[in-house]
Design a protein around this motif. Structure first.
Motif, PDB file in Angstrom:
ATOM      1  N   VAL A 170      19.362  38.269  41.713  1.00 53.04           N
ATOM      2  CA  VAL A 170      19.950  38.778  43.003  1.00 53.04           C
ATOM      3  C   VAL A 170      20.891  40.031  42.651  1.00 53.04           C
ATOM      4  N   HIS A 171      21.417  40.457  41.331  1.00 52.42           N
ATOM      5  CA  HIS A 171      22.385  41.379  41.202  1.00 52.42           C
ATOM      6  C   HIS A 171      21.663  42.714  40.889  1.00 52.42           C
ATOM      7  N   LYS A 172      20.322  42.566  40.641  1.00 52.69           N
ATOM      8  CA  LYS A 172      19.552  43.725  40.303  1.00 52.69           C
ATOM      9  C   LYS A 172      18.789  44.195  41.607  1.00 52.69           C
ATOM     10  N   GLU A 173      18.336  43.200  42.544  1.00 55.02           N
ATOM     11  CA  GLU A 173      17.622  43.482  43.831  1.00 55.02           C
ATOM     12  C   GLU A 173      18.256  42.887  44.739  1.00 55.02           C
ATOM     13  N   ALA A 174      19.536  43.056  45.138  1.00 56.55           N
ATOM     14  CA  ALA A 174      20.310  42.256  46.302  1.00 56.55           C
ATOM     15  C   ALA A 174      19.648  42.423  47.346  1.00 56.55           C
ATOM     16  N   PHE A 175      19.079  43.503  47.758  1.00 62.75           N
ATOM     17  CA  PHE A 175      18.721  43.579  49.165  1.00 62.75           C
ATOM     18  C   PHE A 175      17.272  43.230  49.427  1.00 62.75           C
ATOM     19  N   ALA A 176      16.210  43.509  48.641  1.00 62.38           N
ATOM     20  CA  ALA A 176      15.091  42.818  48.323  1.00 62.38           C
ATOM     21  C   ALA A 176      15.254  41.464  48.429  1.00 62.38           C
ATOM     22  N   SER A 177      15.964  40.799  47.453  1.00 60.45           N
ATOM     23  CA  SER A 177      15.759  39.356  47.423  1.00 60.45           C
ATOM     24  C   SER A 177      16.707  38.554  48.304  1.00 60.45           C
ATOM     25  N   LEU A 178      17.743  39.315  48.840  1.00 58.80           N
ATOM     26  CA  LEU A 178      18.667  38.466  49.700  1.00 58.80           C
ATOM     27  C   LEU A 178      18.851  39.100  50.985  1.00 58.80           C
ATOM     28  N   GLY A 179      18.445  40.234  51.301  1.00 61.66           N
ATOM     29  CA  GLY A 179      18.517  40.861  52.523  1.00 61.66           C
ATOM     30  C   GLY A 179      20.021  41.120  52.976  1.00 61.66           C
ATOM     31  N   ILE A 180      20.859  41.417  51.904  1.00 61.49           N
ATOM     32  CA  ILE A 180      22.463  41.496  52.376  1.00 61.49           C
ATOM     33  C   ILE A 180      22.911  42.823  52.454  1.00 61.49           C
ATOM     34  N   LEU A 181      23.426  43.415  53.327  1.00 59.22           N
ATOM     35  CA  LEU A 181      24.245  44.929  53.573  1.00 59.22           C
ATOM     36  C   LEU A 181      25.672  44.529  53.016  1.00 59.22           C
ATOM     37  N   LYS A 182      26.006  45.251  51.718  1.00 58.70           N
ATOM     38  CA  LYS A 182      27.120  44.936  51.066  1.00 58.70           C
ATOM     39  C   LYS A 182      28.411  45.207  51.943  1.00 58.70           C
ATOM     40  N   ASP A 183      28.275  46.253  52.900  1.00 57.93           N
ATOM     41  CA  ASP A 183      29.667  46.519  53.658  1.00 57.93           C
ATOM     42  C   ASP A 183      30.130  45.632  54.542  1.00 57.93           C
ATOM     43  N   GLN A 184      28.972  44.736  54.951  1.00 55.93           N
ATOM     44  CA  GLN A 184      29.143  43.665  55.894  1.00 55.93           C
ATOM     45  C   GLN A 184      29.529  42.293  55.255  1.00 55.93           C
ATOM     46  N   MET A 185      30.024  42.529  54.115  1.00 58.50           N
ATOM     47  CA  MET A 185      30.527  41.230  53.420  1.00 58.50           C
ATOM     48  C   MET A 185      31.885  41.733  52.657  1.00 58.50           C
ATOM     49  N   GLU A 186      32.796  40.441  52.961  1.00 56.38           N
ATOM     50  CA  GLU A 186      34.084  40.670  52.603  1.00 56.38           C
ATOM     51  C   GLU A 186      34.195  40.380  51.206  1.00 56.38           C
ATOM     52  N   ASN A 187      33.484  39.596  50.723  1.00 52.56           N
ATOM     53  CA  ASN A 187      33.400  39.367  49.125  1.00 52.56           C
ATOM     54  C   ASN A 187      32.001  39.379  48.674  1.00 52.56           C
TER      55      ASN A 187
END
Length: 479
Positions: A190-207
């Motif tokens: 989840v740390h090396k492939e955050a988007f591929a695995s989790l589908g997260i856009l980091k700038d949309q996350m507070e933490n």
């Protein structure tokens, strides 16, 4: 002393998003993998779907790039040809994945796409006809793009329900043809492939870090729900958890290096501890408390995890690294290369001993059946004038790793399968290249998708066939 099983599953592994192509055919929807571009000359680290932000997401989705995973190696249209050539190599198993967006094009659809269901039904039946056991991954780095845009990926607990519905759908449809199921590919990356695995856009996350661990918790819960359903549907089904081996070694005997290495490795066991032992370990809870990370979880979810643990552990192993306290931190993306190891042109170190070590450590910790779900390394192959590939380097890599696996088995590890990544050339996961080749079979496509698509047998094809025919006894000779 344990020997290799007489029914050992020798084979290979691929992913739908790297092989199938046909990205919008027969009702399939867009997935996260479909927006990964090929950028000539870029560094591999620039192309990983890690730490994706909204601007990059928009650029990749709407840009005028070439997207290799949209055509793959045309496995969707040519699957019988690929299965035939694997049968000629005498493989016993092929680990492959189902494209989520081929079954539920948007992820939140009310009903599944029947054309997608029929494709995999025909594929698994053809594999069985050719005596190749399917090992199926339900989620392998390609979620419907709609789930990123409308729901924020796995940070949203609604994805538990969407994934449960998807998992139940494929288990109902294929449980008579597929015994072995891996629910989520490399759940620990989840740390090396955050988007591929989790589908997260980091700038949309507070933490961002908390968001990743909360999304991971939702994957844990979804995995337990699918495991529970599978066991109730058909008690013979084997439901597995998969890790990418990222265990490290201390760079030196400096106590600071040794301690950091211990702490790092313990947090790598965290993922399988939850899904095999059935609870969050105290060291992980302390890790979260120290970093003010708060995971929302209910008592019902804790009970679900406790009562629906994995039947087997699948491990992908490629390389090994070290950690150095003066340079590295608890961030799993920070490592130091082992100066004693050779590396390929993409910087991947070669260390067969690491496979023996990791499989032995997992066996000592869990004592459940295990499989090597991926093992391989990319090389630049060149066709000879007679359309072969003299790839002694690939033979050497796999030979040494198979010998390491056999040593772990000799000392007691219950390993039931070895899957090379990949048995035929496919699109690279990280770099979206075709020229980063892993296969025993050369597939004639280039980085821009041009080529005849013809198959050419590398020297390693004949060598691996010999290994399979001898059940791992003959690993030194080749044609």
């Amino acid at each position: 002393m344990r020997n290799i099983r007489h029914d050992f599953l020798w084979g290979g592994a691929i992913a739908a998003n790297q092989a199938e192509g046909a990205y919008l055919k027969d009702g399939r929807g867009l997935s996260t993998a479909d927006i990964q571009p090929f950028v000539p000359g870029a560094k591999p680290t620039d192309l990983h779907f890690n730490d994706m932000d909204s601007e990059t997401f928009k650029r990749y989705k709407n840009g005028e790039y070439y997207y290799p995973k949209r055509q793959g190696v045309h496995f969707y249209e040519r699957y019988k040809e690929y299965i035939d050539v694997l049968a000629e190599m005498h493989v016993k198993t092929l680990r492959l994945s189902i494209s989520w967006s081929r079954i539920f094009p948007n992820g939140d659809d009310a009903v599944p796409n029947e054309q997608g269901l029929v494709f995999y039904e025909q594929l698994f039946e053809y594999m069985k006809k050719k005596k190749i056991e399917p090992i199926v991954t339900i989620f392998h780095y390609e979620m419907p793009l709609n789930l990123v845009e409308q729901y924020g990926g796995w940070t949203n607990p609604k994805l538990i329900d969407f994934f449960e519905n998807y998992g139940q759908t494929v288990l109902r449809r294929y449980n008579n043809n597929v015994k072995y199921w891996i629910i989520i590919n490399q759940i620990n990356l989840v740390h090396k492939e955050a988007f591929a695995s989790l589908g997260i856009l980091k700038d949309q996350m507070e933490n961002y870090e908390q968001a990743k661990f909360q999304a991971l918790h939702h994957q844990f819960v979804a995995s337990a729900k699918v495991t529970e359903f599978g066991h109730n549907l058909n008690p013979t089904l084997q439901m597995g958890v998969m890790l990418a081996d990222t265990l490290t070694a201390p760079y030196s005997c400096d106590p600071a290096d040794v301690e950091l290495n211990f702490r790092r490795n313990r947090m790598q066991y965290f993922y399988s501890d939850v899904l095999i032992r059935g609870e969050y370990p105290e060291y992980a809870l302390t890790y979260f408390e120290d970093r003010d990370i708060r995971i929302n979880m209910t008592e019902d979810e804790k009970n679900l995890l406790r009562n629906n643990t994995a039947d087997f552990l699948a491990v992908s192993y490629y390389w090994s690294n070290t950690v150095k306290a003066s340079e590295n931190s608890m961030d799993p993306n920070t490592t130091v290369k082992n100066p004693h190891l050779k590396v390929n042109r993409w910087g991947w170190s070669i260390n067969a001993s690491g496979l023996y070590l990791c499989m032995s450590k997992y066996w000592d910790r869990y004592h459940i059946p295990m499989m090597i779900a991926e093992n391989g390394i990319g090389f630049k192959d060149e066709l000879t004038i007679d359309n072969g590939v003299r790839d002694d380097y690939r033979i050497e890599y796999h030979r040494d790793h198979i010998l390491a696996m056999k040593e772990a088995i000799r000392e007691g590890a219950d390993i039931f399968a070895y899957c090379s990544w990949a048995p035929f050339d496919i699109i690279s996961a990280g770099t979206a290249e075709m020229s980063k080749r892993y296969g025993f079979i050369y597939v004639d496509y280039d980085d821009e998708g041009n080529g005849s698509g013809r198959f050419h047998y590398k020297d390693s094809f004949y060598w691996y066939k010999q290994v399979i025919d001898s059940n791992g006894e003959d690993v030194f000779g080749h044609k």
